[in-house]
Motif scaffolding. Sequence first.
Motif, PDB file in Angstrom:
ATOM      1  N   ALA A 281       2.136  -2.433 -12.428  1.00  0.00           N
ATOM      2  CA  ALA A 281       3.502  -1.908 -12.421  1.00  0.00           C
ATOM      3  C   ALA A 281       3.416  -0.399 -12.244  1.00  0.00           C
ATOM      4  O   ALA A 281       2.335   0.185 -12.270  1.00  0.00           O
ATOM      5  CB  ALA A 281       4.236  -2.259 -13.716  1.00  0.00           C
ATOM      6  N   GLY A 282       4.557   0.232 -12.064  1.00  0.00           N
ATOM      7  CA  GLY A 282       4.601   1.677 -11.904  1.00  0.00           C
ATOM      8  C   GLY A 282       4.937   2.105 -10.503  1.00  0.00           C
ATOM      9  O   GLY A 282       5.575   3.122 -10.285  1.00  0.00           O
ATOM     10  N   GLU A 283       4.474   1.348  -9.513  1.00  0.00           N
ATOM     11  CA  GLU A 283       4.812   1.548  -8.110  1.00  0.00           C
ATOM     12  C   GLU A 283       4.509   0.246  -7.383  1.00  0.00           C
ATOM     13  O   GLU A 283       3.883  -0.661  -7.941  1.00  0.00           O
ATOM     14  CB  GLU A 283       4.029   2.704  -7.491  1.00  0.00           C
ATOM     15  N   ASN A 489       4.396  10.713 -13.867  1.00  0.00           N
ATOM     16  CA  ASN A 489       3.919   9.368 -14.204  1.00  0.00           C
ATOM     17  C   ASN A 489       3.098   8.738 -13.087  1.00  0.00           C
ATOM     18  O   ASN A 489       2.779   7.552 -13.146  1.00  0.00           O
ATOM     19  CB  ASN A 489       5.100   8.464 -14.556  1.00  0.00           C
ATOM     20  N   GLY A 490       2.762   9.516 -12.051  1.00  0.00           N
ATOM     21  CA  GLY A 490       1.917   9.017 -10.983  1.00  0.00           C
ATOM     22  C   GLY A 490       2.638   8.316  -9.850  1.00  0.00           C
ATOM     23  O   GLY A 490       2.006   7.867  -8.904  1.00  0.00           O
ATOM     24  N   LYS A 491       3.965   8.212  -9.912  1.00  0.00           N
ATOM     25  CA  LYS A 491       4.699   7.540  -8.851  1.00  0.00           C
ATOM     26  C   LYS A 491       4.800   8.416  -7.618  1.00  0.00           C
ATOM     27  O   LYS A 491       4.977   9.640  -7.709  1.00  0.00           O
ATOM     28  CB  LYS A 491       6.113   7.175  -9.331  1.00  0.00           C
ATOM     29  N   LEU A 492       4.727   7.790  -6.466  1.00  0.00           N
ATOM     30  CA  LEU A 492       4.882   8.495  -5.198  1.00  0.00           C
ATOM     31  C   LEU A 492       6.279   9.104  -5.100  1.00  0.00           C
ATOM     32  O   LEU A 492       7.282   8.436  -5.356  1.00  0.00           O
ATOM     33  CB  LEU A 492       4.658   7.516  -4.036  1.00  0.00           C
ATOM     34  N   ALA A 496       9.685  14.037  -1.386  1.00  0.00           N
ATOM     35  CA  ALA A 496       8.937  15.270  -1.149  1.00  0.00           C
ATOM     36  C   ALA A 496       8.125  15.228   0.141  1.00  0.00           C
ATOM     37  O   ALA A 496       7.655  16.271   0.613  1.00  0.00           O
ATOM     38  CB  ALA A 496       8.001  15.544  -2.330  1.00  0.00           C
ATOM     39  N   LEU A 497       7.944  14.053   0.718  1.00  0.00           N
ATOM     40  CA  LEU A 497       7.059  13.925   1.873  1.00  0.00           C
ATOM     41  C   LEU A 497       7.495  14.741   3.092  1.00  0.00           C
ATOM     42  O   LEU A 497       6.645  15.369   3.743  1.00  0.00           O
ATOM     43  CB  LEU A 497       6.916  12.441   2.254  1.00  0.00           C
ATOM     44  N   PRO A 498       8.776  14.754   3.480  1.00  0.00           N
ATOM     45  CA  PRO A 498       9.142  15.496   4.703  1.00  0.00           C
ATOM     46  C   PRO A 498       8.718  16.955   4.698  1.00  0.00           C
ATOM     47  O   PRO A 498       8.445  17.532   5.763  1.00  0.00           O
ATOM     48  CB  PRO A 498      10.670  15.355   4.743  1.00  0.00           C
ATOM     49  N   ALA A 499       8.628  17.570   3.533  1.00  0.00           N
ATOM     50  CA  ALA A 499       8.218  18.979   3.465  1.00  0.00           C
ATOM     51  C   ALA A 499       6.780  19.184   3.912  1.00  0.00           C
ATOM     52  O   ALA A 499       6.379  20.307   4.231  1.00  0.00           O
ATOM     53  CB  ALA A 499       8.399  19.495   2.038  1.00  0.00           C
TER      54      ALA A 499
END
Length: 509
Positions: A281-283, A489-492, A496-499
Amino acid sequence: MLSIFDQGPPPPCPAPFNLAAFVLRQAEALPEKIALSVLRPGGSDDWSYARLAQAVRGTGTGLLERGLQPGQILLMRLGNSVEFPIAYLGAMAVGLVPVPTSSQLTAPETQKMIDDLAPAAVLRDPAIACAGHPDQIGLEELAAMRDLPPCDWDMGDPERLAYIVYTSGTSGNPRAVAHAHRAIWARQMMVGGWYGLRAEDRLCHAGAFNWTYTLGTGLMDPWTIGATALIPEPGTEIDRLPEILAAHRATLFAAAPGVYRRMLRGRETLTLPHLRHGLSAGEKLSPDLHRQWTALTGTELHEAYGMSECSTFISSSPTHPARGAALGRPQVGRRIAILGPDDQPVPQGEPGTIAIHRADPGLMLGYLNAPEESAARIHGDWFLTGDQGAMAVDGEITYLGRNDDMMNAGGYRVSPVEVESALAAYPGIDQVGAAEVEVKPGTTVIVAFYAGPAALDEDDLHAYIGDRLARYKQPRAFVHLPSLPTGANGKLLRRALPAYYPDRSPPPA
Protein backbone atom coordinates in the motif's frame (compact mmCIF):
# COMPACT_ATOMS: atom_id res chain seq x y z
CA MET A 1 -25.90 -3.35 -13.66
CA LEU A 2 -24.61 -0.31 -11.81
CA SER A 3 -21.21 0.06 -10.16
CA ILE A 4 -22.27 -0.43 -6.53
CA PHE A 5 -20.84 -2.84 -3.94
CA ASP A 6 -23.10 -3.26 -0.91
CA GLN A 7 -23.29 -6.47 1.10
CA GLY A 8 -24.55 -4.73 4.21
CA PRO A 9 -22.82 -2.61 6.86
CA PRO A 10 -20.44 -4.00 9.49
CA PRO A 11 -21.55 -4.51 13.12
CA PRO A 12 -21.86 -1.17 14.92
CA CYS A 13 -19.02 0.03 17.12
CA PRO A 14 -19.76 -0.67 20.80
CA ALA A 15 -20.17 2.19 23.27
CA PRO A 16 -18.55 3.39 25.42
CA PHE A 17 -15.32 2.91 23.52
CA ASN A 18 -11.64 3.86 23.55
CA LEU A 19 -9.29 3.27 20.62
CA ALA A 20 -6.20 2.49 22.71
CA ALA A 21 -8.13 0.14 24.99
CA PHE A 22 -9.35 -1.77 21.94
CA VAL A 23 -5.82 -2.01 20.50
CA LEU A 24 -4.46 -3.45 23.77
CA ARG A 25 -7.48 -5.59 24.64
CA GLN A 26 -5.35 -8.78 24.44
CA ALA A 27 -2.86 -7.64 27.09
CA GLU A 28 -4.76 -9.15 30.02
CA ALA A 29 -5.22 -12.54 28.32
CA LEU A 30 -1.73 -12.67 26.76
CA PRO A 31 0.53 -10.78 29.20
CA GLU A 32 3.74 -12.69 28.40
CA LYS A 33 3.28 -12.99 24.63
CA ILE A 34 5.60 -10.82 22.54
CA ALA A 35 3.61 -7.92 21.12
CA LEU A 36 6.54 -6.08 19.50
CA SER A 37 10.05 -7.01 18.45
CA VAL A 38 12.36 -4.27 17.24
CA LEU A 39 14.69 -6.22 14.98
CA ARG A 40 18.44 -5.80 14.76
CA PRO A 41 21.27 -8.03 13.52
CA GLY A 42 21.57 -11.01 15.80
CA GLY A 43 18.71 -10.15 18.11
CA SER A 44 15.75 -7.98 19.00
CA ASP A 45 14.30 -5.68 21.66
CA ASP A 46 11.15 -7.52 22.74
CA TRP A 47 8.06 -5.99 24.31
CA SER A 48 5.50 -8.31 25.87
CA TYR A 49 1.84 -7.33 25.85
CA ALA A 50 2.07 -6.62 29.59
CA ARG A 51 5.13 -4.39 29.18
CA LEU A 52 3.58 -2.54 26.27
CA ALA A 53 0.27 -1.97 28.06
CA GLN A 54 2.09 -0.71 31.17
CA ALA A 55 4.17 1.73 29.10
CA VAL A 56 1.08 3.05 27.29
CA ARG A 57 -1.07 3.44 30.39
CA GLY A 58 1.79 4.88 32.43
CA THR A 59 2.34 7.46 29.70
CA GLY A 60 -1.34 8.32 29.88
CA THR A 61 -1.00 8.94 33.60
CA GLY A 62 2.08 11.10 33.08
CA LEU A 63 0.39 13.28 30.47
CA LEU A 64 -2.54 13.94 32.78
CA GLU A 65 -0.22 14.70 35.71
CA ARG A 66 1.36 17.42 33.58
CA GLY A 67 -2.00 19.17 33.57
CA LEU A 68 -3.14 18.15 30.08
CA GLN A 69 -6.88 17.65 29.68
CA PRO A 70 -8.92 15.19 27.55
CA GLY A 71 -9.76 16.71 24.19
CA GLN A 72 -6.54 18.75 23.96
CA ILE A 73 -4.27 18.27 20.94
CA LEU A 74 -0.66 17.02 21.11
CA LEU A 75 1.65 17.53 18.14
CA MET A 76 4.05 14.56 17.82
CA ARG A 77 7.60 15.46 16.73
CA LEU A 78 9.22 12.14 17.58
CA GLY A 79 11.63 10.06 15.53
CA ASN A 80 11.55 6.52 14.22
CA SER A 81 11.55 4.79 17.58
CA VAL A 82 9.30 2.82 19.92
CA GLU A 83 8.56 6.04 21.83
CA PHE A 84 6.25 7.02 18.98
CA PRO A 85 3.54 4.33 19.24
CA ILE A 86 3.71 4.33 23.05
CA ALA A 87 3.08 8.08 23.22
CA TYR A 88 0.47 7.87 20.45
CA LEU A 89 -1.60 5.25 22.26
CA GLY A 90 -0.89 6.75 25.69
CA ALA A 91 -2.40 10.04 24.61
CA MET A 92 -5.57 8.43 23.25
CA ALA A 93 -5.85 6.20 26.33
CA VAL A 94 -6.71 9.31 28.39
CA GLY A 95 -8.72 11.14 25.74
CA LEU A 96 -5.97 13.41 24.40
CA VAL A 97 -5.72 13.89 20.63
CA PRO A 98 -2.29 13.04 19.14
CA VAL A 99 -1.17 14.29 15.73
CA PRO A 100 1.49 11.98 14.23
CA THR A 101 3.78 13.75 11.75
CA SER A 102 6.69 12.82 9.53
CA SER A 103 10.13 13.40 11.03
CA GLN A 104 11.20 14.81 7.64
CA LEU A 105 9.11 17.97 8.03
CA THR A 106 10.97 21.25 8.42
CA ALA A 107 10.45 23.80 11.20
CA PRO A 108 8.50 26.17 8.90
CA GLU A 109 6.20 23.30 7.91
CA THR A 110 5.52 22.50 11.56
CA GLN A 111 4.85 26.18 12.26
CA LYS A 112 1.90 25.99 9.85
CA MET A 113 0.63 22.97 11.76
CA ILE A 114 1.01 24.68 15.13
CA ASP A 115 -0.90 27.68 13.81
CA ASP A 116 -3.62 25.36 12.48
CA LEU A 117 -3.88 23.01 15.46
CA ALA A 118 -3.13 25.22 18.47
CA PRO A 119 -1.71 22.17 20.31
CA ALA A 120 -1.56 22.16 24.10
CA ALA A 121 1.92 20.58 23.96
CA VAL A 122 4.50 19.12 21.61
CA LEU A 123 6.00 15.66 22.20
CA ARG A 124 9.55 16.36 21.09
CA ASP A 125 12.73 14.56 20.15
CA PRO A 126 15.31 17.39 20.06
CA ALA A 127 16.86 15.84 16.94
CA ILE A 128 13.60 16.40 15.03
CA ALA A 129 12.92 19.82 13.54
CA CYS A 130 10.07 21.78 15.08
CA ALA A 131 8.93 25.36 15.38
CA GLY A 132 8.84 26.92 18.80
CA HIS A 133 6.15 26.01 21.33
CA PRO A 134 5.96 26.96 25.03
CA ASP A 135 5.24 23.41 26.26
CA GLN A 136 7.51 20.71 24.86
CA ILE A 137 7.70 17.25 26.44
CA GLY A 138 11.08 15.61 25.79
CA LEU A 139 12.20 12.01 25.43
CA GLU A 140 13.51 11.60 28.99
CA GLU A 141 10.27 12.86 30.46
CA LEU A 142 8.23 10.56 28.22
CA ALA A 143 10.41 7.56 29.12
CA ALA A 144 9.95 8.25 32.85
CA MET A 145 6.17 8.24 32.44
CA ARG A 146 6.13 4.56 31.43
CA ASP A 147 6.66 3.38 35.01
CA LEU A 148 3.87 5.46 36.53
CA PRO A 149 0.68 3.75 37.79
CA PRO A 150 -1.55 2.78 34.84
CA CYS A 151 -4.21 5.26 33.83
CA ASP A 152 -7.89 4.42 33.60
CA TRP A 153 -9.15 4.15 30.04
CA ASP A 154 -11.06 7.24 28.96
CA MET A 155 -14.19 5.50 27.69
CA GLY A 156 -16.77 7.49 25.80
CA ASP A 157 -18.67 8.11 22.58
CA PRO A 158 -16.94 6.25 19.69
CA GLU A 159 -17.76 9.29 17.52
CA ARG A 160 -15.57 11.64 19.55
CA LEU A 161 -12.25 12.92 18.18
CA ALA A 162 -9.36 10.48 18.69
CA TYR A 163 -6.45 11.60 16.49
CA ILE A 164 -5.55 13.84 13.57
CA VAL A 165 -3.42 13.00 10.54
CA TYR A 166 -2.27 15.19 7.70
CA THR A 167 -2.88 14.24 4.09
CA SER A 168 0.17 13.74 1.90
CA GLY A 169 -0.52 16.91 -0.05
CA THR A 170 -0.40 15.16 -3.43
CA SER A 171 -3.56 16.98 -4.50
CA GLY A 172 -2.68 20.38 -3.03
CA ASN A 173 -1.86 21.64 0.45
CA PRO A 174 -1.86 19.04 3.23
CA ARG A 175 -5.12 18.96 5.19
CA ALA A 176 -5.66 18.08 8.85
CA VAL A 177 -7.94 15.02 8.88
CA ALA A 178 -9.88 14.40 12.11
CA HIS A 179 -10.67 10.77 12.98
CA ALA A 180 -12.96 9.28 15.61
CA HIS A 181 -12.18 6.50 18.11
CA ARG A 182 -14.38 4.21 15.97
CA ALA A 183 -11.72 4.24 13.21
CA ILE A 184 -9.92 1.29 14.82
CA TRP A 185 -13.19 -0.68 14.94
CA ALA A 186 -13.57 -0.21 11.17
CA ARG A 187 -10.08 -1.58 10.55
CA GLN A 188 -11.32 -5.07 11.49
CA MET A 189 -12.70 -5.26 7.93
CA MET A 190 -9.08 -5.21 6.75
CA VAL A 191 -8.04 -8.21 8.85
CA GLY A 192 -9.81 -10.67 6.55
CA GLY A 193 -10.39 -8.41 3.56
CA TRP A 194 -6.70 -7.65 3.06
CA TYR A 195 -4.28 -9.15 5.57
CA GLY A 196 -5.57 -12.66 6.14
CA LEU A 197 -4.17 -11.95 9.62
CA ARG A 198 -4.11 -14.61 12.37
CA ALA A 199 -3.26 -14.43 16.06
CA GLU A 200 -0.19 -16.62 15.52
CA ASP A 201 1.21 -14.35 12.80
CA ARG A 202 4.47 -12.40 12.97
CA LEU A 203 3.84 -9.35 10.80
CA CYS A 204 6.89 -7.34 9.76
CA HIS A 205 6.42 -3.78 8.49
CA ALA A 206 9.33 -2.08 6.73
CA GLY A 207 8.15 1.45 7.48
CA ALA A 208 9.14 3.87 10.22
CA PHE A 209 7.30 3.90 13.57
CA ASN A 210 6.11 7.44 12.85
CA TRP A 211 4.39 6.60 9.55
CA THR A 212 0.62 6.10 9.78
CA TYR A 213 0.86 3.03 7.49
CA THR A 214 3.17 1.44 10.07
CA LEU A 215 1.09 2.56 13.05
CA GLY A 216 -2.03 0.94 11.60
CA THR A 217 -1.00 -2.07 9.54
CA GLY A 218 2.30 -2.78 11.26
CA LEU A 219 1.35 -2.27 14.91
CA MET A 220 -2.22 -1.60 15.97
CA ASP A 221 -3.98 -4.13 13.76
CA PRO A 222 -1.76 -7.07 14.80
CA TRP A 223 -2.12 -6.07 18.46
CA THR A 224 -5.92 -6.01 18.32
CA ILE A 225 -5.98 -9.74 17.58
CA GLY A 226 -2.98 -10.78 19.69
CA ALA A 227 -0.41 -11.21 16.89
CA THR A 228 3.26 -10.13 17.02
CA ALA A 229 4.52 -7.00 15.28
CA LEU A 230 8.06 -6.96 13.91
CA ILE A 231 9.74 -3.63 13.05
CA PRO A 232 13.36 -3.42 11.79
CA GLU A 233 15.42 -1.02 13.88
CA PRO A 234 15.93 2.49 12.48
CA GLY A 235 18.62 2.66 9.83
CA THR A 236 18.16 -0.91 8.58
CA GLU A 237 19.19 -1.14 4.93
CA ILE A 238 16.45 -2.38 2.61
CA ASP A 239 18.91 -4.84 1.03
CA ARG A 240 19.12 -6.63 4.40
CA LEU A 241 15.38 -7.10 4.83
CA PRO A 242 15.19 -10.59 3.23
CA GLU A 243 17.78 -11.87 5.71
CA ILE A 244 15.89 -10.24 8.60
CA LEU A 245 12.52 -11.63 7.48
CA ALA A 246 13.95 -15.14 7.32
CA ALA A 247 15.88 -14.94 10.61
CA HIS A 248 12.90 -13.63 12.58
CA ARG A 249 10.35 -15.99 11.01
CA ALA A 250 8.09 -13.30 9.57
CA THR A 251 4.85 -14.79 8.26
CA LEU A 252 3.51 -11.55 6.73
CA PHE A 253 5.44 -8.58 5.34
CA ALA A 254 4.05 -5.11 4.67
CA ALA A 255 5.75 -2.30 2.75
CA ALA A 256 5.32 0.29 0.04
CA PRO A 257 6.02 -0.77 -3.57
CA GLY A 258 9.35 1.08 -3.55
CA VAL A 259 10.64 -1.21 -0.80
CA TYR A 260 9.66 -4.33 -2.73
CA ARG A 261 11.38 -2.89 -5.81
CA ARG A 262 14.62 -2.35 -3.88
CA MET A 263 14.47 -5.80 -2.29
CA LEU A 264 14.20 -7.50 -5.68
CA ARG A 265 16.85 -5.44 -7.46
CA GLY A 266 19.63 -7.66 -8.80
CA ARG A 267 18.28 -10.86 -7.23
CA GLU A 268 17.59 -14.11 -9.03
CA THR A 269 16.19 -15.88 -5.97
CA LEU A 270 14.62 -14.75 -2.70
CA THR A 271 14.11 -17.37 0.00
CA LEU A 272 11.59 -16.48 2.70
CA PRO A 273 10.72 -19.84 4.27
CA HIS A 274 8.09 -18.65 6.76
CA LEU A 275 6.36 -15.99 4.68
CA ARG A 276 2.74 -16.63 3.63
CA HIS A 277 2.35 -13.43 1.58
CA GLY A 278 3.22 -9.75 1.32
CA LEU A 279 1.06 -6.64 1.68
CA SER A 280 1.47 -3.50 -0.41
CA ALA A 281 0.00 0.00 0.00
CA GLY A 282 1.05 3.63 -0.15
CA GLU A 283 1.16 3.93 -3.94
CA LYS A 284 0.03 1.88 -6.94
CA LEU A 285 1.73 -1.50 -7.28
CA SER A 286 2.86 -2.15 -10.83
CA PRO A 287 1.82 -5.50 -12.36
CA ASP A 288 5.45 -6.17 -13.34
CA LEU A 289 6.70 -5.74 -9.76
CA HIS A 290 3.90 -8.01 -8.59
CA ARG A 291 4.97 -10.68 -11.11
CA GLN A 292 8.62 -10.40 -10.10
CA TRP A 293 7.82 -10.84 -6.42
CA THR A 294 5.64 -13.88 -7.04
CA ALA A 295 8.22 -15.47 -9.32
CA LEU A 296 11.15 -14.99 -6.93
CA THR A 297 9.43 -15.78 -3.62
CA GLY A 298 6.64 -18.17 -4.56
CA THR A 299 4.28 -16.07 -2.43
CA GLU A 300 1.47 -13.66 -3.32
CA LEU A 301 1.47 -9.91 -2.92
CA HIS A 302 -1.85 -8.34 -1.88
CA GLU A 303 -2.46 -4.67 -2.61
CA ALA A 304 -4.77 -2.22 -0.85
CA TYR A 305 -6.18 1.17 -1.75
CA GLY A 306 -7.11 3.81 0.77
CA MET A 307 -6.50 7.36 1.82
CA SER A 308 -5.87 9.50 4.87
CA GLU A 309 -9.60 10.17 5.09
CA CYS A 310 -10.57 6.49 5.31
CA SER A 311 -7.53 4.24 5.55
CA THR A 312 -7.76 1.22 3.19
CA PHE A 313 -11.09 -0.17 2.01
CA ILE A 314 -10.42 -1.84 -1.37
CA SER A 315 -7.94 -4.70 -1.44
CA SER A 316 -6.99 -8.11 -2.67
CA SER A 317 -6.59 -10.86 -0.09
CA PRO A 318 -5.66 -14.55 0.27
CA THR A 319 -9.33 -15.50 -0.18
CA HIS A 320 -9.88 -13.08 -3.10
CA PRO A 321 -6.64 -12.50 -5.05
CA ALA A 322 -6.78 -9.63 -7.52
CA ARG A 323 -7.42 -10.41 -11.17
CA GLY A 324 -4.92 -8.98 -13.65
CA ALA A 325 -4.10 -5.32 -12.98
CA ALA A 326 -7.12 -4.77 -10.72
CA LEU A 327 -6.65 -3.49 -7.16
CA GLY A 328 -9.02 -6.00 -5.65
CA ARG A 329 -12.54 -5.65 -4.35
CA PRO A 330 -14.25 -3.69 -1.57
CA GLN A 331 -13.86 -5.32 1.82
CA VAL A 332 -16.98 -6.99 3.18
CA GLY A 333 -18.86 -4.41 5.23
CA ARG A 334 -17.86 -1.53 2.95
CA ARG A 335 -20.31 0.20 0.63
CA ILE A 336 -18.53 1.46 -2.49
CA ALA A 337 -19.71 3.02 -5.75
CA ILE A 338 -18.19 4.37 -8.95
CA LEU A 339 -19.91 7.68 -9.67
CA GLY A 340 -20.27 9.69 -12.86
CA PRO A 341 -20.29 13.51 -13.24
CA ASP A 342 -23.94 13.54 -12.09
CA ASP A 343 -22.97 11.80 -8.80
CA GLN A 344 -24.90 8.70 -9.86
CA PRO A 345 -23.39 5.19 -10.13
CA VAL A 346 -22.15 4.46 -13.65
CA PRO A 347 -22.77 1.12 -15.41
CA GLN A 348 -20.30 -1.61 -14.49
CA GLY A 349 -17.11 -1.38 -16.51
CA GLU A 350 -17.31 2.37 -17.07
CA PRO A 351 -14.81 4.74 -15.41
CA GLY A 352 -15.86 7.20 -12.74
CA THR A 353 -14.96 8.52 -9.31
CA ILE A 354 -14.41 6.00 -6.51
CA ALA A 355 -16.76 6.81 -3.63
CA ILE A 356 -17.35 5.32 -0.20
CA HIS A 357 -20.60 5.55 1.76
CA ARG A 358 -20.73 8.45 4.19
CA ALA A 359 -21.76 6.06 7.01
CA ASP A 360 -18.56 3.99 6.79
CA PRO A 361 -17.19 3.72 10.36
CA GLY A 362 -13.66 4.32 9.11
CA LEU A 363 -14.50 7.61 7.38
CA MET A 364 -13.08 10.79 8.89
CA LEU A 365 -15.10 13.16 11.02
CA GLY A 366 -14.00 15.90 8.64
CA TYR A 367 -11.16 18.30 7.92
CA LEU A 368 -10.21 20.18 11.06
CA ASN A 369 -11.44 23.78 11.07
CA ALA A 370 -12.70 23.40 7.49
CA PRO A 371 -16.44 22.55 7.58
CA GLU A 372 -17.14 23.83 4.07
CA GLU A 373 -14.29 21.82 2.58
CA SER A 374 -15.46 18.74 4.49
CA ALA A 375 -19.03 19.16 3.24
CA ALA A 376 -17.82 19.58 -0.34
CA ARG A 377 -16.48 15.99 -0.34
CA ILE A 378 -19.93 14.57 0.48
CA HIS A 379 -22.31 14.17 -2.47
CA GLY A 380 -25.59 12.67 -1.32
CA ASP A 381 -24.80 9.39 0.42
CA TRP A 382 -21.25 9.26 -0.87
CA PHE A 383 -17.81 10.58 0.05
CA LEU A 384 -15.89 11.27 -3.15
CA THR A 385 -12.27 10.13 -3.00
CA GLY A 386 -11.08 12.18 -5.97
CA ASP A 387 -9.67 9.01 -7.57
CA GLN A 388 -10.81 7.38 -10.78
CA GLY A 389 -11.66 3.71 -11.07
CA ALA A 390 -13.84 1.16 -12.83
CA MET A 391 -15.82 -1.72 -11.28
CA ALA A 392 -16.16 -5.08 -13.01
CA VAL A 393 -19.25 -7.29 -12.74
CA ASP A 394 -17.68 -9.27 -9.87
CA GLY A 395 -16.84 -6.16 -7.86
CA GLU A 396 -13.17 -6.00 -8.85
CA ILE A 397 -11.99 -2.40 -9.07
CA THR A 398 -9.27 -1.10 -11.35
CA TYR A 399 -7.52 2.08 -10.23
CA LEU A 400 -7.10 4.75 -12.91
CA GLY A 401 -5.44 7.60 -10.98
CA ARG A 402 -6.51 10.83 -9.32
CA ASN A 403 -9.05 13.07 -11.01
CA ASP A 404 -6.52 15.88 -11.11
CA ASP A 405 -3.76 13.58 -12.39
CA MET A 406 -5.76 12.46 -15.41
CA MET A 407 -4.11 13.52 -18.66
CA ASN A 408 -5.69 14.71 -21.90
CA ALA A 409 -4.46 13.46 -25.25
CA GLY A 410 -6.35 14.63 -28.32
CA GLY A 411 -9.56 14.89 -26.33
CA TYR A 412 -9.16 11.48 -24.67
CA ARG A 413 -8.66 11.17 -20.91
CA VAL A 414 -5.62 9.02 -20.16
CA SER A 415 -4.74 7.52 -16.78
CA PRO A 416 -1.12 8.07 -15.72
CA VAL A 417 -1.26 4.73 -13.91
CA GLU A 418 -1.90 2.92 -17.20
CA VAL A 419 1.11 4.59 -18.82
CA GLU A 420 3.32 3.93 -15.80
CA SER A 421 2.30 0.27 -15.62
CA ALA A 422 3.18 -0.22 -19.28
CA LEU A 423 6.69 1.18 -18.75
CA ALA A 424 7.48 -0.28 -15.34
CA ALA A 425 8.72 -3.58 -16.77
CA TYR A 426 11.27 -2.00 -19.10
CA PRO A 427 14.86 -2.96 -18.12
CA GLY A 428 16.67 -0.06 -16.50
CA ILE A 429 13.55 1.68 -15.18
CA ASP A 430 13.33 1.58 -11.38
CA GLN A 431 10.46 4.07 -11.00
CA VAL A 432 8.27 5.90 -13.49
CA GLY A 433 5.73 8.71 -13.39
CA ALA A 434 3.61 10.12 -16.21
CA ALA A 435 2.29 13.66 -16.46
CA GLU A 436 0.80 16.08 -18.95
CA VAL A 437 3.31 18.83 -19.78
CA GLU A 438 2.70 22.15 -21.54
CA VAL A 439 5.62 22.29 -23.97
CA LYS A 440 4.54 25.61 -25.48
CA PRO A 441 1.56 27.89 -24.88
CA GLY A 442 -1.61 25.92 -25.57
CA THR A 443 0.22 22.68 -26.45
CA THR A 444 0.44 19.80 -23.98
CA VAL A 445 1.83 16.28 -24.40
CA ILE A 446 2.18 13.17 -22.24
CA VAL A 447 5.70 12.81 -20.85
CA ALA A 448 7.15 9.85 -18.98
CA PHE A 449 9.69 10.67 -16.25
CA TYR A 450 11.76 7.75 -15.01
CA ALA A 451 14.54 6.96 -12.54
CA GLY A 452 17.16 4.31 -13.11
CA PRO A 453 20.92 3.75 -13.28
CA ALA A 454 21.31 5.62 -16.59
CA ALA A 455 19.41 7.40 -19.34
CA LEU A 456 17.86 5.00 -21.85
CA ASP A 457 17.61 5.17 -25.62
CA GLU A 458 14.43 7.10 -26.48
CA ASP A 459 13.93 5.31 -29.80
CA ASP A 460 13.93 1.99 -27.95
CA LEU A 461 11.45 3.34 -25.42
CA HIS A 462 9.14 4.60 -28.15
CA ALA A 463 9.28 1.21 -29.88
CA TYR A 464 8.59 -0.63 -26.63
CA ILE A 465 5.60 1.48 -25.65
CA GLY A 466 4.26 1.42 -29.20
CA ASP A 467 3.49 -2.28 -28.82
CA ARG A 468 1.69 -1.79 -25.52
CA LEU A 469 -0.44 1.35 -25.64
CA ALA A 470 -2.75 2.99 -28.13
CA ARG A 471 -1.09 5.85 -29.98
CA TYR A 472 -2.94 8.57 -28.08
CA LYS A 473 -1.79 7.11 -24.73
CA GLN A 474 1.89 6.95 -25.63
CA PRO A 475 4.37 9.43 -24.11
CA ARG A 476 5.83 11.84 -26.64
CA ALA A 477 8.98 12.30 -24.56
CA PHE A 478 10.97 10.49 -21.90
CA VAL A 479 12.95 12.27 -19.18
CA HIS A 480 15.58 10.53 -17.06
CA LEU A 481 15.97 11.80 -13.48
CA PRO A 482 18.24 10.68 -10.62
CA SER A 483 15.07 10.16 -8.57
CA LEU A 484 11.41 11.11 -8.87
CA PRO A 485 9.88 13.72 -6.55
CA THR A 486 8.07 12.22 -3.59
CA GLY A 487 6.30 13.51 -0.50
CA ALA A 488 7.29 12.90 3.12
CA ASN A 489 5.53 9.52 3.04
CA GLY A 490 7.32 8.38 -0.12
CA LYS A 491 4.40 8.82 -2.51
CA LEU A 492 5.10 9.99 -6.04
CA LEU A 493 4.24 13.66 -6.53
CA ARG A 494 2.91 13.66 -10.09
CA ARG A 495 2.03 17.35 -9.84
CA ALA A 496 5.72 18.16 -9.44
CA LEU A 497 6.86 16.25 -12.52
CA PRO A 498 6.22 18.90 -15.23
CA ALA A 499 8.74 21.22 -13.57
CA TYR A 500 11.46 18.67 -14.42
CA TYR A 501 10.75 18.79 -18.14
CA PRO A 502 13.77 20.25 -19.98
CA ASP A 503 13.46 23.27 -22.25
CA ARG A 504 13.28 21.44 -25.53
CA SER A 505 10.67 20.45 -28.07
CA PRO A 506 9.14 16.96 -27.86
CA PRO A 507 9.55 14.41 -30.64
CA PRO A 508 7.10 14.78 -33.53
CA ALA A 509 3.62 13.45 -32.87
